[in-house]
Design a protein around this motif. Structure first.
Motif, PDB file in Angstrom:
ATOM      1  N   GLY A 661      13.440  -2.905   0.331  1.00 57.48           N
ATOM      2  CA  GLY A 661      13.577  -4.133   1.098  1.00 57.48           C
ATOM      3  C   GLY A 661      12.500  -5.127   0.731  1.00 57.48           C
ATOM      4  N   GLN A 662      11.702  -5.523   1.706  1.00 54.81           N
ATOM      5  CA  GLN A 662      10.615  -6.472   1.494  1.00 54.81           C
ATOM      6  C   GLN A 662       9.255  -5.775   1.425  1.00 54.81           C
ATOM      7  OE1 GLN A 662      11.223 -10.267   1.256  1.00 54.81           O
ATOM      8  NE2 GLN A 662      12.826  -8.906   0.469  1.00 54.81           N
ATOM      9  N   GLY A 675       2.420  -2.342   0.996  1.00 52.48           N
ATOM     10  CA  GLY A 675       2.493  -3.793   0.931  1.00 52.48           C
ATOM     11  C   GLY A 675       3.790  -4.275   1.533  1.00 52.48           C
ATOM     12  N   ARG A 676       3.721  -5.354   2.273  1.00 52.74           N
ATOM     13  CA  ARG A 676       4.937  -5.832   2.937  1.00 52.74           C
ATOM     14  C   ARG A 676       4.881  -7.358   3.042  1.00 52.74           C
ATOM     15  NH1 ARG A 676       8.767  -3.283   5.876  1.00 52.74           N
ATOM     16  NH2 ARG A 676       7.563  -1.339   5.729  1.00 52.74           N
ATOM     17  N   SER A 724       1.822 -11.947   3.159  1.00 56.16           N
ATOM     18  CA  SER A 724       1.909 -10.547   2.735  1.00 56.16           C
ATOM     19  C   SER A 724       0.845  -9.725   3.440  1.00 56.16           C
ATOM     20  CB  SER A 724       1.754 -10.431   1.216  1.00 56.16           C
ATOM     21  OG  SER A 724       0.644 -11.167   0.755  1.00 56.16           O
ATOM     22  N   LEU A 725       1.210  -8.504   3.759  1.00 51.31           N
ATOM     23  CA  LEU A 725       0.334  -7.567   4.463  1.00 51.31           C
ATOM     24  C   LEU A 725       0.036  -6.397   3.527  1.00 51.31           C
ATOM     25  CD1 LEU A 725      -0.954  -6.215   7.020  1.00 51.31           C
ATOM     26  CD2 LEU A 725       1.360  -5.409   7.582  1.00 51.31           C
ATOM     27  N   LEU A 726      -1.233  -6.093   3.324  1.00 52.76           N
ATOM     28  CA  LEU A 726      -1.654  -5.001   2.455  1.00 52.76           C
ATOM     29  C   LEU A 726      -2.477  -4.007   3.272  1.00 52.76           C
ATOM     30  CD1 LEU A 726      -2.838  -7.093  -0.639  1.00 52.76           C
ATOM     31  CD2 LEU A 726      -0.597  -6.077  -0.257  1.00 52.76           C
ATOM     32  N   SER A 738       1.405  -2.795  12.646  1.00 54.11           N
ATOM     33  CA  SER A 738       2.609  -3.435  13.174  1.00 54.11           C
ATOM     34  C   SER A 738       2.401  -4.943  13.274  1.00 54.11           C
ATOM     35  CB  SER A 738       2.953  -2.861  14.546  1.00 54.11           C
ATOM     36  OG  SER A 738       1.923  -3.159  15.479  1.00 54.11           O
ATOM     37  N   TYR A 739       3.511  -5.690  13.358  1.00 53.93           N
ATOM     38  CA  TYR A 739       3.410  -7.144  13.421  1.00 53.93           C
ATOM     39  C   TYR A 739       4.648  -7.716  14.096  1.00 53.93           C
ATOM     40  CZ  TYR A 739       6.699  -7.157   9.532  1.00 53.93           C
ATOM     41  OH  TYR A 739       7.803  -6.958   8.752  1.00 53.93           O
TER      42      TYR A 739
END
Length: 768
Positions: A661-662, A675-676, A724-726, A738-739
Motif C-alpha cells: 500500500g502506502q 516507513g509510511r 512520511s513517517l519513519l 499511530s496517527y
C-alpha cells in the motif's frame, strides 16, 4: 590618480570583507577583496576609526602582495572603516584612487589571533637542522628521555613497525607512465602508494637514524633519498602528471633534506636542495598562479598542497633559498585569512567526513610544524576550537553510510585517522568528548593499516609518536544525552545532526540532514534537503553507492547525482551536480531553522535553488524534519511548481524492502524501519523499488552487494504536500506509531502517538 578596478565578487570568488553585515569572530578581523588586476598586484590598505580617515587615527599598511591581509595586532573594540588601493608599477603614479569605504564593528571578548608582519614573523626561526618537528635541542632531549624509557612516546613500536621494514627494502623504482599517458584509477592509486612508501622510508629512517645516532640507519636513509632525487622532476611524479604522487615525493625529500642535512656532502646537499626546490616550485606555481586559491579558494587539492608540500618544503629550505620565504609567507597568510574555505565558526567541513579527515590530517601536521619552528599558533582560531564537533556529530563512531559527500570508507565506520585527528583537538582544547571518539574508533578499527585509504596516506606509529610528544593525555567523557547537543546545527555548511544515545551503539539513533550553500561543488553531491538515518547499530536510510574511484561512472553518474540520495526528483530531474563549478555552487540549499524543544528536534530546509538548472519551473521545495521523542521521524515536503509535474520521493537502503500500500519496510540485520506515507495532497503514491545503479558501468560493481532504491511517485500536480513517517526499531521488535488527520480549513493537522502514549502534532499547509 587612476581609477581603481573594483569587480563584483563572483560566486566562487573571495568576498569584500569585513563589511557592514559581517559578524566578526576573531580579533583582528580578516580583510579580503577582489584583485584589481590579473597579476603582480600589490596594495595599500587603510584601517581607521574615523569615517574620513583622519590623520593620527588611521593605520596604513603597504605593500600588500595579494588581495588578503591579516593585521599584526588586535583592534580595540568599536566601529572601524577600511579601504584599499592598487599600487602601480614603478614610474607611474604611486597608487590608484581609493576603493569604496566599508565599515565593521569589533565586539569585546573575541579571541585574539593576529599574524606577525612579514618583516618579523620568521625572525626567531633558527638556521640549524633538523627543524621539521624537532630542533637540534629537541633531538638531544628526546635522546635523553629514551635512555630512561626505550618506549618513550611509543618509540619502540615506531622503530619496530615503521622503521625496520625499510632497512632491507630495495628503494622503490620510479613509477612508470600510464599506458598512452591516460590515467587509470588502479595505476594512479598504486603510484601514490609507492610514493607514500618512499616517504615512509626516508622520513622514518632519517628520524630514527639521527635520534639514535645510528650510522646504518642514516646511510640507508641517504640511499633512499639520493635514489629518489634521480627521478625526473618533470616526469610521472611531477605535480601535473600525478599531484598525489608529487605531494608525497616533495614531502619525502623535505624531511630527508632537513634531517640528513649534516650528513650530506656539499654536492649531495646542493643536488637534493635543487630537486626539492623544483618540486616545490611546481606546486607553488599551480597554487598561486593557476588555481589562485587566494582569489578562488574552492580547490581541494591546491588547498591541501599548502599543508603537504609548501609548509614542510619551505621550512626545510628557509635560509637556503629566497623563494622558500615567499612561499611560506603566502601559505601562512592564507591560513590566517581564508582557511578553511569549507567551513567556518561552527567547525563544519562541507566536503564531508573523509575530506575532513584527509584535509585536517595534513593541516594538523603543517600547523604543528609551524608552531614548533616559528611559534605561529593557528589553533587559536575559532574554526579549530570547534573542528572536532564535525566528526563527533556528523560521522559518529558507530555509524555507517550515514554522512554526506565523497567517502572512500563508504560502507565502513569512521576511520582510525578520523579518530587520530579528533584526538589532536582533544589535546588542544581539553574536550573529553573528542578523546572518547578517538578511543571508541581505536577500539573498533583494528585493521586500519590494511586499507588503502590509510596505508597510502599516513603512518599511525609516526603520528602517535608526535602526538604523545607534543600533547597531554586527556580524560575521555562519554556523550551521554546531557553532555551533547540533541540537535547540532552547523550553520557554516548547512548540516543538521540529531542524536539519541550516542554513547551506546545498540541504542543510538542518528538523523542527519543537509541543505548547504556549497551545493555540489568539489566533493559535495546533489543532495540538498537529503537525510540519512542510522539506528540501533545499523544504517537504514543510507548514502547509497560505492566508492570506486573519483571520476568513475559510479562517482559521476550515481554518487554525485540526486538519484542516489534521500531527497526528491521532479519530473525525473534532480539537482545540478555536473562539472561546471559555478553551476555546482549555484545548486545550493539552506537550512532556514533548526532547534531542539522538549520532546522533539526540528529542521527546516530549502533546496529550491538546487533544482534551478534542471527544473526551472520549481518555485518552492521546503522539507521539514521532526525527530519526535528522539525515537521516530516525520518528514514534511512542500513542492510548488509553475506547471503540473510529478514528484518522486527517494529512499535508499541496503536491503530489499517490503512494499504494501502506502508503506515500506526495511528488514535489516540489527534493526528494522517502518516507513509510511501518511498524507499526500495529490492522492496515493505509486511505490516501486529496484537494485540498479543507473548509468554505471557494470564492471565497476561486479562482486558488490546490491542496494535497494525506493521511488514513491505522485500524480501530476502544480503543488504537492507529502508527509512520511519513519519508525526505526530493533530487530524483531513489534512497534508502531499511530496517527490520525484533522482537516482544519487551510491546514491539515496530523497527530502522532508513540507506544508510550505521547502525542505530537504536525501542521501541514494545504496545496490548492
Amino acid at each position: 590618480m587612476k581609477k581603481l578596478f573594483e569587480p563584483i565578487s563572483g560566486l566562487l570568488s573571495v568576498p569584500y570583507e569585513p563589511n557592514e553585515q559581517t559578524v566578526i569572530l576573531e580579533n583582528p578581523p580578516r580583510f579580503t577583496w577582489m584583485p584589481a588586476q590579473l597579476g603582480d598586484d600589490r596594495y595599500v590598505l587603510q584601517i581607521s576609526d574615523s569615517a574620513d580617515f583622519a590623520s593620527g587615527r588611521t593605520e596604513t599598511i603597504s605593500p600588500i602582495p595579494h588581495n588578503l591581509y591579516t593585521p599584526d595586532h588586535p583592534l580595540a573594540p568599536g566601529r572601524y572603516y577600511w579601504r584599499y588601493a592598487l599600487l602601480e608599477e614603478a614610474g607611474e603614479a604611486a597608487q590608484t584612487e581609493w576603493s569604496r569605504v566599508r565599515s565593521f564593528n569589533v565586539p569585546e571578548g573575541l579571541p585574539e589571533t593576529p599574524l606577525p608582519a612579514r618583516e618579523t614573523r620568521f625572525a626567531d626561526a633558527k638556521a640549524g637542522h633538523p627543524r621539521l618537528w624537532l630542533s637540534p635541542e629537541g633531538v638531544a632531549a628526546f635522546r635523553e628521555r629514551l635512555k630512561a624509557d626505550p618506549a618513550f612516546c611509543g618509540w619502540d613500536v615506531f622503530c619496530e613497525q615503521s622503521v625496520r621494514p625499510w632497512i632491507e627494502r630495495t628503494p622503490t623504482a620510479e613509477p612508470a607512465r600510464y599506458p598512452g599517458n591516460k590515467r587509470v584509477a588502479k595505476l594512479w592509486r598504486q603510484m601514490y602508494i609507492d610514493c607514500q612508501e618512499t616517504l615512509y622510508a626516508i622520513r622514518h629512517l632519517s628520524v630514527a637514524g639521527i635520534i639514535l645516532e645510528d650510522k646504518t640507519l642514516i646511510d640507508r636513509a641517504k640511499t633512499w633519498l639520493l635514489h629518489v632525487i634521480s627521478w625526473d622532476t618533470e616526469g610521472t611524479t611531477s605535480r601535473d602528471y600525478n599531484d598525489e604522487a608529487a605531494f608525497r615525493i616533495a614531502g619525502a625529500i623535505a624531511w630527508g633534506y632537513d634531517w640528513l642535512y649534516e650528513h650530506l656532502s656539499r654536492q649531495e646537499r646542493a643536488d637534493v636542495r635543487a630537486n626539492l626546490l623544483r618540486r616545490t616550485e611546481q606546486v607553488a606555481f599551480h597554487v598561486i598562479e593557476r588555481s589562485k586559491i587566494h582569489q578562488v579558494p574552492y580547490d581541494s587539492h591546491a588547498v591541501r598542497s599548502l599543508s603537504s608540500v609548501l609548509v614542510p618544503a619551505s621550512i626545510a629550505l628557509l635560509h637556503d633559498e629566497p623563494k622558500a620565504k615567499e612561499w611560506l609567507d603566502y601559505t601562512v597568510e592564507y591560513y590566517a585569512c581564508l582557511y578553511s574555505p569549507w567551513g567556518g565558526e561552527d567547525g563544519g567541513w562541507a566536503e564531508g567526513p573523509l575530506y575532513w579527515t584527509s584535509g585536517m590530517a595534513y593541516v594538523i601536521d603543517a600547523l604543528n610544524l609551524l608552531r614548533n619552528y616559528t611559534s605561529l599558533d593557528y589553533f587559536k582560531r575559532p574554526f579549530f576550537a570547534k573542528a572536532g564537533d564535525f566528526p563527533l556529530y556528523c560521522c559518529s563512531p558507530d555509524t555507517i553510510r550515514a554522512s554526506f559527500g565523497d567517502q572512500s570508507f563508504l560502507g565502513e565506520p569512521a576511520s582510525l585517522k578520523t579518530g587520530f585527528n579528533i584526538r589532536q583537538f582533544a589535546g588542544l582544547t581539553g574536550n573529553g568528548l573528542y578523546q572518547w571518539y578517538y578511543e571508541r574508533v581505536k577500539m573498533s578499527d583494528t585493521d586500519a593499516d590494511e586499507k588503502f585509504y590509510n596505508y597510502g596516506w599516513w603512518d599511525f606509529r609516526f603520528d602517535d609518536m608526535l602526538y604523545k610528544h607534543d600533547y597531554p593525555e586527556i580524560q575521555a567523557v562519554e556523550p551521554v544525552d546531557n553532555a551533547i547537543q540533541p540537535v547540532k546545527w552547523f550553520r557554516d555548511i548547512g548540516w543538521v545532526a540529531m542524536h539519541h544515545r550516542m554513547d551506546d551503539p545498540g541504542e543510538h539513533i542518528m538523523v542527519l540532514a543537509k541543505s548547504s550553500k556549497y551545493g555540489s561543488i568539489s566533493h559535495s553531491h546533489g543532495d540538498q534537503n537529503g537525510f540519512l538515518l542510522h539506528a540501533y547499530g545499523e544504517p537504514l536510510a543510507i548514502e547509497s553507492g560505492y566508492y570506486v574511484a573519483f571520476g568513475s561512472t559510479m562517482h559521476m553518474n550515481w554518487r554525485r547525482q540526486t538519484r542516489s540520495t534521500n531527497t526528491i526528483l521532479v519530473d525525473g530531474q534532480g539537482q545540478y551536480a555536473g562539472k561546471d563549478k559555478v553551476l555546482c555552487k549555484e545548486a545550493c540549499g539552506v537550512v532556514e531553522e533548526a532547534y531542539y524543544r522538549p520532546g522533539f528536534g526540528y529542521a527546516r530546509l530549502n533546496a529550491k535553488a538546487a533544482y534551478k538548472k534542471n527544473v526551472p519551473y520549481l518555485s518552492r521545495y521546503i522539507r521539514e524534519i521532526y525527530f519526535f521523542n528522539r525515537t521516530y521521524a516525520v518528514i514534511v515536503d512542500y513542492v510548488d511548481l509553475a506547471q503540473p509535474g510529478t514528484v518522486e520521493w527517494l529512499f535508499h537502503t541496503l536491503y530489499q524492502m517490503t512494499l504494501k500500500g502506502q508503506s515500506f519496510r526495511v528488514n535489516g540485520v540489527k534493526a528494522e524501519l517502518e516507513g509510511r506515507f501518511v498524507y499526500n495532497s495529490s492522492g496515493d503514491l505509486a511505490l516501486s523499488q529496484h537494485d540498479r545503479f543507473t548509468d554505471v558501468d557494470p564492471a565497476e560493481t561486479e562482486g558488490l552487494a546490491s542496494q535497494w532504491h525506493l521511488h514513491a511517485a505522485t500524480k501530476p500536480a502544480a503543488s504537492h504536500r507529502l508527509v512520511s513517517l519513519l519508525v526505526p526499531m530493533k530487530k524483531g521488535e513489534r512497534k508502531y506509531v499511530s496517527y490520525f488527520l484533522d482537516d482544519q480549513d487551510h491546514g491539515v493537522h496530523i497527530y502522532f502517538t508513540n507506544e508510550q502514549g505521547i502525542t505530537q502534532k504536525v501542521e501541514v499547509q494545504k496545496a490548492y
